[in-house]
Design a protein around this motif. Structure first.
Motif, PDB file in Angstrom:
ATOM      1  N   SER A 188      11.705  -6.379  -3.833  1.00 20.61           N
ATOM      2  CA  SER A 188      10.778  -7.228  -4.594  1.00 20.61           C
ATOM      3  C   SER A 188       9.583  -6.365  -4.989  1.00 20.61           C
ATOM      4  O   SER A 188       9.532  -5.180  -4.652  1.00 20.61           O
ATOM      5  CB  SER A 188      10.305  -8.409  -3.732  1.00 20.61           C
ATOM      6  N   HIS A 189       8.620  -6.975  -5.682  1.00 17.31           N
ATOM      7  CA  HIS A 189       7.372  -6.268  -5.968  1.00 17.31           C
ATOM      8  C   HIS A 189       6.561  -6.172  -4.675  1.00 17.31           C
ATOM      9  O   HIS A 189       6.700  -7.000  -3.774  1.00 17.31           O
ATOM     10  CB  HIS A 189       6.572  -7.021  -7.035  1.00 17.31           C
ATOM     11  N   PHE A 190       5.685  -5.164  -4.616  1.00 11.59           N
ATOM     12  CA  PHE A 190       4.909  -4.902  -3.395  1.00 11.59           C
ATOM     13  C   PHE A 190       3.438  -4.715  -3.750  1.00 11.59           C
ATOM     14  O   PHE A 190       3.111  -4.083  -4.752  1.00 11.59           O
ATOM     15  CB  PHE A 190       5.431  -3.633  -2.716  1.00 11.59           C
TER      16      PHE A 190
ATOM     17  N   GLU B  82      17.577   4.145  -6.126  1.00 11.64           N
ATOM     18  CA  GLU B  82      16.646   3.760  -7.187  1.00 11.64           C
ATOM     19  C   GLU B  82      15.867   2.521  -6.765  1.00 11.64           C
ATOM     20  O   GLU B  82      16.338   1.713  -5.972  1.00 11.64           O
ATOM     21  CB  GLU B  82      17.417   3.467  -8.471  1.00 11.64           C
ATOM     22  N   PHE B  83      14.671   2.387  -7.335  1.00 12.16           N
ATOM     23  CA  PHE B  83      13.803   1.245  -7.027  1.00 12.16           C
ATOM     24  C   PHE B  83      13.428   0.586  -8.346  1.00 12.16           C
ATOM     25  O   PHE B  83      12.985   1.253  -9.275  1.00 12.16           O
ATOM     26  CB  PHE B  83      12.569   1.763  -6.267  1.00 12.16           C
ATOM     27  N   HIS B  84      13.634  -0.741  -8.430  1.00 14.87           N
ATOM     28  CA  HIS B  84      13.493  -1.416  -9.719  1.00 14.87           C
ATOM     29  C   HIS B  84      12.303  -2.365  -9.796  1.00 14.87           C
ATOM     30  O   HIS B  84      12.247  -3.212 -10.683  1.00 14.87           O
ATOM     31  CB  HIS B  84      14.781  -2.183 -10.032  1.00 14.87           C
ATOM     32  N   TYR B  85      11.360  -2.246  -8.867  1.00 17.75           N
ATOM     33  CA  TYR B  85      10.195  -3.144  -8.874  1.00 17.75           C
ATOM     34  C   TYR B  85       8.913  -2.315  -8.943  1.00 17.75           C
ATOM     35  O   TYR B  85       8.961  -1.116  -9.180  1.00 17.75           O
ATOM     36  CB  TYR B  85      10.215  -4.037  -7.623  1.00 17.75           C
ATOM     37  N   THR B  86       7.776  -2.965  -8.709  1.00 17.12           N
ATOM     38  CA  THR B  86       6.489  -2.250  -8.752  1.00 17.12           C
ATOM     39  C   THR B  86       5.880  -2.178  -7.355  1.00 17.12           C
ATOM     40  O   THR B  86       6.068  -3.082  -6.539  1.00 17.12           O
ATOM     41  CB  THR B  86       5.484  -2.969  -9.683  1.00 17.12           C
TER      42      THR B  86
ATOM     43  N   GLU C 295       5.286   8.256  -9.404  1.00 15.15           N
ATOM     44  CA  GLU C 295       6.079   7.513 -10.402  1.00 15.15           C
ATOM     45  C   GLU C 295       6.375   6.085  -9.935  1.00 15.15           C
ATOM     46  O   GLU C 295       6.719   5.213 -10.739  1.00 15.15           O
ATOM     47  CB  GLU C 295       7.389   8.242 -10.735  1.00 15.15           C
ATOM     48  N   TYR C 296       6.235   5.826  -8.634  1.00 11.12           N
ATOM     49  CA  TYR C 296       6.551   4.494  -8.090  1.00 11.12           C
ATOM     50  C   TYR C 296       5.304   3.638  -7.851  1.00 11.12           C
ATOM     51  O   TYR C 296       5.415   2.425  -7.700  1.00 11.12           O
ATOM     52  CB  TYR C 296       7.286   4.616  -6.751  1.00 11.12           C
ATOM     53  N   ILE C 297       4.145   4.279  -7.726  1.00 10.75           N
ATOM     54  CA  ILE C 297       2.953   3.586  -7.206  1.00 10.75           C
ATOM     55  C   ILE C 297       1.811   3.589  -8.213  1.00 10.75           C
ATOM     56  O   ILE C 297       1.487   4.627  -8.793  1.00 10.75           O
ATOM     57  CB  ILE C 297       2.483   4.271  -5.889  1.00 10.75           C
ATOM     58  N   THR C 298       1.185   2.417  -8.412  1.00  8.98           N
ATOM     59  CA  THR C 298      -0.009   2.294  -9.265  1.00  8.98           C
ATOM     60  C   THR C 298      -1.175   1.858  -8.382  1.00  8.98           C
ATOM     61  O   THR C 298      -1.035   0.896  -7.606  1.00  8.98           O
ATOM     62  CB  THR C 298       0.212   1.204 -10.342  1.00  8.98           C
ATOM     63  N   ILE C 299      -2.309   2.536  -8.515  1.00  3.80           N
ATOM     64  CA  ILE C 299      -3.478   2.198  -7.695  1.00  3.80           C
ATOM     65  C   ILE C 299      -4.666   1.939  -8.612  1.00  3.80           C
ATOM     66  O   ILE C 299      -4.953   2.752  -9.501  1.00  3.80           O
ATOM     67  CB  ILE C 299      -3.809   3.346  -6.708  1.00  3.80           C
ATOM     68  N   THR C 300      -5.329   0.785  -8.426  1.00  7.57           N
ATOM     69  CA  THR C 300      -6.484   0.463  -9.277  1.00  7.57           C
ATOM     70  C   THR C 300      -7.690   0.069  -8.436  1.00  7.57           C
ATOM     71  O   THR C 300      -7.558  -0.382  -7.295  1.00  7.57           O
ATOM     72  CB  THR C 300      -6.159  -0.683 -10.262  1.00  7.57           C
ATOM     73  N   ASN C 301      -8.854   0.231  -9.062  1.00  8.51           N
ATOM     74  CA  ASN C 301     -10.130  -0.102  -8.431  1.00  8.51           C
ATOM     75  C   ASN C 301     -10.377  -1.598  -8.654  1.00  8.51           C
ATOM     76  O   ASN C 301     -10.762  -2.015  -9.728  1.00  8.51           O
ATOM     77  CB  ASN C 301     -11.207   0.760  -9.099  1.00  8.51           C
ATOM     78  N   GLU C 302     -10.090  -2.391  -7.633  1.00  6.33           N
ATOM     79  CA  GLU C 302     -10.160  -3.837  -7.781  1.00  6.33           C
ATOM     80  C   GLU C 302     -10.527  -4.488  -6.460  1.00  6.33           C
ATOM     81  O   GLU C 302     -10.123  -4.016  -5.397  1.00  6.33           O
ATOM     82  CB  GLU C 302      -8.774  -4.338  -8.229  1.00  6.33           C
TER      83      GLU C 302
END
Length: 387
Positions: free
Chosen positions: A193-195, A251-255, A280-287
């Motif tokens: 699932s998404h994480f 392979e990983f198909h979620y975020t 390529e798998y991980i997005t990090i934002t200032n939130e």
């Protein structure tokens, strides 16, 4: 290659999941103890276990057991062993100890007696002796004394296996990588699932989550293991084992997303994720989590490590109430897990946890808790309302 016994050390509460990891890797004769799991395997499996196990802190190879009741019998028992099998006079070594004994209660004294016995054996044989090196020893020896039983082991790992090799930058009190991996496994995270880690700090939970999702060996980024300095080190076998593990990645198909409200934490987390080759798998934002809403369709898996009173000067009651309110209002269809050592603060979340697992974060007794957020209200799930 012949099989031999090994012992994997872990954290309290992770014994069962470590045993499962060993079973899936192909270990034999697995036995669960307290903070340890013993098993059988050959040299190739020793390499594999160090590379792949997510919840092991160290892997020891027991080589001798004897009885000792005082410093004299300890010295004699160590000196009777043939140390030339493992060490020569030009090499260095280090002794670590774990004691549960009425006869011995001072770990440095036991380490010193062990060192004396080994050094004396070499000096008597050829007039030369190996020396101690606390930083980069050629051989790490582990002495475990339980009542009057002394177990002498070789440390196959070296530095604790939580030193994965990807974390160059950390925040205040970062979570241990093995603890992060164990929490993720206990939470049932398998990459289906998404994480989200909404308080990601230096990014450890994110990196471990991505490695689990893609079945990447936990210690792929590690610079070295203790066994690489052993006389029987087989570089070709090691490369073959590594190659076979890498063939099993998926392979990983979620975020996988991380938030942190501190810009400095976001920068560090991005650096660490890049070091782990996982960007390529991980997005990090200032939130700020408390201003956020669920962004993805379908189920969301959330695991995080909120600050405790030990670490940051915050209003605990208000902080934990905001965690509960944010989950309730903005995160439907979410399984949210977090760890806290502030057991009092859990009362303020205002939600009933569906699971509570006792763990330790360092010396602090903690709870890993699960909150299930349903789509709409829980009541609405089972009955029609006129809303």
């Amino acid at each position: 290659m012949e099989n031999f016994k090994m012992t994997a050390k872990t954290f309290f509460g992770f014994e069962e999941i470590l045993a499962k990891e060993l079973q899936l890797l192909g270990a034999q004769k697995i036995e669960i103890g307290t903070r340890v799991v013993s098993f059988m395997g050959d040299k190739g499996f020793m390499y594999k276990a160090n590379l792949a196990l997510r919840t092991a802190l160290k892997i020891l190879k027991p080589i001798h057991t004897f009885k000792a009741y005082n410093d004299k019998s300890l010295y004699e028992g160590i000196k009777k062993m043939d140390w030339s099998e493992y060490l020569n006079e030009h090499q260095t070594f280090l002794v670590e100890t774990t004691l549960h004994s009425e006869h011995f209660n001072h770990s440095q004294f036991v380490a010193l007696k062990t060192k004396d016995a080994i050094v004396d054996q070499f000096r008597e044989l050829n007039g030369k002796r190996p020396s101690i090196d606390k930083d980069f020893p050629d051989l790490q020896i582990h002495i475990h004394i339980d009542r009057d039983t002394v177990t002498v082991s070789l440390d196959t790992s070296g530095a604790s296996l939580h030193h994965r090799g990807y974390r160059s930058a950390t925040n205040i009190a970062p979570i241990n990588e093995v603890l992060a991996a164990g929490m993720l496994i206990l939470s049932g995270w398998e990459g289906k699932s998404h994480f989200l880690d909404p308080m990601c700090g230096s990014g450890t939970i994110l990196a471990e989550a991505a490695m689990i999702a893609c079945n990447i060996p936990a210690n792929i980024n590690r610079k070295e293991f203790a066994f690489e300095k052993w006389t029987d080190w087989d570089a070709e076998l090691f490369d073959n084992i590594l190659e076979s593990l890498l063939k099993k990645t998926r392979e990983f198909h979620y975020t996988i997303k991380g938030y942190d409200k501190a810009p400095s934490a976001v920068t560090k987390a991005k650096d660490n994720v890049r070091n782990a080759n996982l960007d390529e798998y991980i997005t990090i934002t200032n939130e700020n989590f408390f201003d956020s809403k669920k962004e993805t369709e379908g189920p969301l898996h959330m695991v995080f490590n909120p600050p405790y009173g030990e670490r940051l000067d915050i209003d605990m009651e208000r902080f934990y109430r905001e965690i509960g309110d944010t989950l309730k209002q903005n995160y439907p269809n979410t399984n949210a897990w977090f760890i806290t050592a502030n057991l009092e603060a859990l009362k303020f979340v205002g939600l009933k946890p569906s699971r509570k697992i006792k763990l330790f974060n360092g010396k602090l007794e903690a709870r890993l808790v699960k909150y299930e957020m349903y789509e709409g209200s829980k009541k609405g799930k089972y009955m029609n309302t006129d809303e």
